[in-house]
Design a protein around this motif. Structure first.
Motif, mmCIF file in Angstrom:
data_model
loop_
_atom_site.group_PDB
_atom_site.id
_atom_site.type_symbol
_atom_site.label_atom_id
_atom_site.label_comp_id
_atom_site.label_asym_id
_atom_site.label_seq_id
_atom_site.Cartn_x
_atom_site.Cartn_y
_atom_site.Cartn_z
ATOM 1 N N UNK A 1 -7.255 -11.452 -0.697
ATOM 2 C CA UNK A 1 -7.816 -12.030 -1.916
ATOM 3 C C UNK A 1 -7.489 -11.161 -3.124
ATOM 4 N N UNK A 2 -7.544 -9.845 -2.930
ATOM 5 C CA UNK A 2 -7.222 -8.938 -4.044
ATOM 6 C C UNK A 2 -5.735 -9.000 -4.381
ATOM 7 N N UNK A 3 -4.913 -9.127 -3.362
ATOM 8 C CA UNK A 3 -3.466 -9.196 -3.570
ATOM 9 C C UNK A 3 -3.063 -10.524 -4.206
ATOM 10 N N UNK A 4 -3.742 -11.605 -3.801
ATOM 11 C CA UNK A 4 -3.424 -12.939 -4.292
ATOM 12 C C UNK A 4 -2.752 -13.770 -3.224
ATOM 13 N N UNK A 5 -3.342 -14.908 -2.861
ATOM 14 C CA UNK A 5 -2.804 -15.705 -1.752
ATOM 15 C C UNK A 5 -1.431 -16.290 -2.064
ATOM 16 N N UNK A 6 -1.264 -16.808 -3.241
ATOM 17 C CA UNK A 6 0.034 -17.398 -3.601
ATOM 18 C C UNK A 6 1.125 -16.337 -3.601
ATOM 19 N N UNK A 7 0.797 -15.198 -4.149
ATOM 20 C CA UNK A 7 1.742 -14.093 -4.172
ATOM 21 C C UNK A 7 2.094 -13.662 -2.750
ATOM 22 N N UNK A 8 1.096 -13.636 -1.875
ATOM 23 C CA UNK A 8 1.326 -13.240 -0.496
ATOM 24 C C UNK A 8 2.184 -14.265 0.233
ATOM 25 N N UNK A 9 1.937 -15.534 0.009
ATOM 26 C CA UNK A 9 2.739 -16.579 0.647
ATOM 27 C C UNK A 9 4.209 -16.453 0.279
ATOM 28 N N UNK A 10 4.479 -16.159 -0.992
ATOM 29 C CA UNK A 10 5.873 -15.985 -1.406
ATOM 30 C C UNK A 10 6.507 -14.775 -0.718
ATOM 31 N N UNK A 11 5.748 -13.682 -0.635
ATOM 32 C CA UNK A 11 6.277 -12.470 -0.008
ATOM 33 C C UNK A 11 6.516 -12.670 1.490
ATOM 34 N N UNK A 12 5.594 -13.369 2.168
ATOM 35 C CA UNK A 12 5.765 -13.642 3.594
ATOM 36 C C UNK A 12 6.993 -14.514 3.834
ATOM 37 N N UNK A 13 7.184 -15.527 3.000
ATOM 38 C CA UNK A 13 8.357 -16.394 3.136
ATOM 39 C C UNK A 13 9.640 -15.596 2.956
ATOM 40 N N UNK A 14 9.645 -14.693 1.990
ATOM 41 C CA UNK A 14 10.832 -13.872 1.762
ATOM 42 C C UNK A 14 11.073 -12.916 2.934
ATOM 43 N N UNK A 15 10.006 -12.323 3.456
ATOM 44 C CA UNK A 15 10.122 -11.423 4.602
ATOM 45 C C UNK A 15 10.705 -12.151 5.805
ATOM 46 N N UNK A 16 10.223 -13.343 6.065
ATOM 47 C CA UNK A 16 10.701 -14.103 7.220
ATOM 48 C C UNK A 16 12.150 -14.552 7.030
ATOM 49 N N UNK A 17 12.517 -14.865 5.790
ATOM 50 C CA UNK A 17 13.909 -15.244 5.524
ATOM 51 C C UNK A 17 14.845 -14.057 5.757
ATOM 52 N N UNK A 18 14.416 -12.867 5.354
ATOM 53 C CA UNK A 18 15.239 -11.674 5.572
ATOM 54 C C UNK A 18 15.354 -11.362 7.065
ATOM 55 N N UNK A 19 14.263 -11.534 7.815
ATOM 56 C CA UNK A 19 14.311 -11.288 9.254
ATOM 57 C C UNK A 19 15.259 -12.278 9.942
ATOM 58 N N UNK B 1 0.816 -1.213 0.000
ATOM 59 C CA UNK B 1 0.000 0.000 0.000
ATOM 60 C C UNK B 1 0.851 1.266 0.000
ATOM 61 N N UNK B 2 2.030 1.195 0.642
ATOM 62 C CA UNK B 2 2.906 2.372 0.726
ATOM 63 C C UNK B 2 3.906 2.446 -0.413
ATOM 64 N N UNK B 3 3.943 1.412 -1.247
ATOM 65 C CA UNK B 3 4.946 1.317 -2.305
ATOM 66 C C UNK B 3 6.355 1.315 -1.705
ATOM 67 N N UNK B 4 6.515 0.574 -0.626
ATOM 68 C CA UNK B 4 7.808 0.373 0.012
ATOM 69 C C UNK B 4 8.339 -1.007 -0.372
ATOM 70 N N UNK B 5 9.634 -1.231 -0.110
ATOM 71 C CA UNK B 5 10.216 -2.547 -0.344
ATOM 72 C C UNK B 5 10.063 -3.414 0.908
ATOM 73 N N UNK B 6 10.288 -4.702 0.769
ATOM 74 C CA UNK B 6 10.254 -5.592 1.936
ATOM 75 C C UNK B 6 11.298 -5.187 2.967
ATOM 76 N N UNK B 7 12.435 -4.698 2.507
ATOM 77 C CA UNK B 7 13.485 -4.277 3.445
ATOM 78 C C UNK B 7 13.023 -3.108 4.317
ATOM 79 N N UNK B 8 12.055 -2.339 3.837
ATOM 80 C CA UNK B 8 11.549 -1.213 4.625
ATOM 81 C C UNK B 8 10.663 -1.659 5.777
ATOM 82 N N UNK B 9 10.092 -2.856 5.681
ATOM 83 C CA UNK B 9 9.168 -3.310 6.730
ATOM 84 C C UNK B 9 9.701 -4.497 7.531
ATOM 85 N N UNK B 10 10.851 -5.046 7.141
ATOM 86 C CA UNK B 10 11.406 -6.148 7.914
ATOM 87 C C UNK B 10 12.001 -5.598 9.202
#
Length: 464
Positions: free
Chosen positions: A366-384, A301-310
């Motif tokens: 649902x609008x974002x896409x569940x599969x897409x979200x799962x990939x992003x969450x996995x990447x966020x957790x790996x970076x953390x 929503x903020x057009x930030x990167x994952x690194x900005x919210x990890x």
């Protein structure tokens, strides 16, 4: 609004309160807010460098709710604004006059008489009781408004241990179970600190409390919702499915069970009216039980990167993870189930907030896409996890007795120990600076931003 003639004093009080609240909310500042739930086009999470097709949002209003994981969100806002050189709307101390409603005059450096020449604020994010009219004196109406909610049962457990010495209701009770078994024996509305003991989220959002009268008329144009919701708590990242299942009932026979219900004293129409207003003001409301999923949606929503919210969890109490795990395992049986039901019934307005914003979160998923979200969450957790291994002694939060650096030792309050972090030794300068930002508690970081934004005229030690 056409109202029938009141039949009792309670009805009249309810009508006057509703009209007053409506006039406050439907004024000019309210009309300038745009309803949320519209997601901008943004980056697609992947292992490749982030590709953006939008501009990063940098004017933000975060309502920091109590005991809901908001300190972790505050840390990422501190870090982002610090690195970007943004200007924070800071309190003189650490809160904006809480538990009183927010007032623009409490913002350090705010001078309305010279508003044409003063520098704008970018981020408003410290503890307050929300007051939209006053917030809009400080922040632009097109700022991104967001907050976070938590299951009232989990929030009650945390609040009881944290605010037992502050709330007179909690202080009188020997245990949370004893309090919830008969809350009226301990709780007195308006008594010192008792806003912590019931419907704390509703209070933080600045919403009015309906009068306790069974005869209050329903507000027009907001029909009763014929759906009850049964929650199923799922740990963040453990496979995506909604926290609620819908149970359809006939509207004419609708009556929610006491463990899930809005009390007879708070008509659902009143509650739905408050929720509709929140939807028109807040662009996103995160859910603590889906914290990582919420972070991904926030970045989008903020057009930030994952690194900005990890980042790392802040202000967590010792044993909270173990209690959450135990609650998940025993959610369907025994004493914990009874405690959960009683906590949700007692905090019925918070329960309404929580169910409502679970629904809106899953609409966004649902609008974002569940599969897409799962990939992003996995990447966020790996970076953390990678950051924790690189930055932290032991790779995790530690008991405060091990934290000797006062810059990193979290403020201790209540009966539970608040965990913090110890940095690895031998870090290079760049890693040291980054890891310090990640590990710095909210009070020390606020002091750091304060000193940066308002340099003292004479040299003196940084207050902590």
């Amino acid at each position: 609004m056409k109202l029938r003639r009141p039949r009792s004093l309670g009805v009249a009080l309810g009508v006057f309160m509703t009209i007053g609240f409506g006039l406050q909310l439907l004024g000019g500042p309210f009309q300038r807010r745009i309803t949320g739930l519209q997601l901008p086009q943004s980056w697609i999470p992947s292992l490749r460098p982030t590709i953006k097709s939008c501009l990063a949002r940098q004017q933000l209003v975060f309502l920091k709710t109590h005991k809901s994981g908001s300190s972790s969100v505050l840390n990422l806002l501190h870090r982002y604004g610090d690195k970007q050189g943004l200007r924070f709307a800071l309190p003189t101390h650490y809160q904006f006059g809480y538990p009183k409603l927010f007032q623009a005059s409490k913002v350090k450096g705010y001078h309305p008489q010279s508003s044409e020449t003063q520098k704008p604020f970018h981020i408003l994010c410290h503890h307050m009781r929300f007051n939209l009219k006053e917030v809009l004196r400080v922040m632009p109406s097109d700022s991104f408004f967001f907050s976070i909610v938590r299951d009232p049962a989990a929030l009650a457990r945390s609040a009881f241990s944290y605010y037992k010495s502050t709330s007179s209701a909690f202080r009188k009770a020997p245990s949370l179970a004893a309090f919830l078994a008969n809350p009226r024996a301990f709780y007195r509305p308006g008594a010192r600190g008792n806003h912590y003991a019931r419907n704390l989220l509703w209070f933080d959002f600045g919403l009015p409390f309906p009068p306790e009268t069974k005869t209050m008329r329903m507000i027009p144009h907001l029909p009763r919702d014929p759906n009850a919701f049964q929650l199923h708590t799922v740990p963040s990242g453990a496979g995506l499915r909604p926290l609620f299942q819908t149970i359809t009932t006939a509207a004419a026979n609708y009556e929610q069970p006491s463990s899930l219900a809005f009390s007879a004293f708070e008509p659902p129409s009143f509650i739905q009216w408050g929720l509709a207003w929140l939807d028109s003001v807040f662009d996103l409301v995160m859910v603590a039980e889906y914290f990582d999923e919420s972070l991904v949606l926030l970045a989008d929503a903020l057009c930030w990167s994952l690194d900005d919210v990890v980042g790392f969890m802040h202000n967590a109490q010792a044993g909270s993870e173990q209690r959450l795990s135990a609650a998940n395992k025993t959610a369907g049986t025994g004493e914990d189930r009874q405690l959960t039901a009683r906590a949700r019934a007692w905090n019925n307005l918070d329960w309404a907030l929580y169910v409502h914003f679970n629904r809106s979160l899953w609409a966004r998923i649902e609008q974002y896409g569940r599969s897409r979200l799962q990939r992003a969450v996995a990447e966020l957790q790996a970076r953390r996890e990678a950051l924790a291994k690189r930055c932290l002694m032991g790779g995790e939060a530690l008991d405060p007795k091990y934290i000797t650096d006062v810059r990193l030792r979290p403020f201790q309050f209540g009966s539970a120990k608040v965990l913090g972090y110890v940095l690895q030794s031998g870090l290079n300068q760049k890693d040291q600076e980054e890891c310090e930002r990640l590990a710095t508690p909210e009070l020390q970081y606020k002091d750091k931003l304060d000193a940066k934004q308002f340099p003292p005229t004479v040299s003196r030690p940084l207050r902590t």
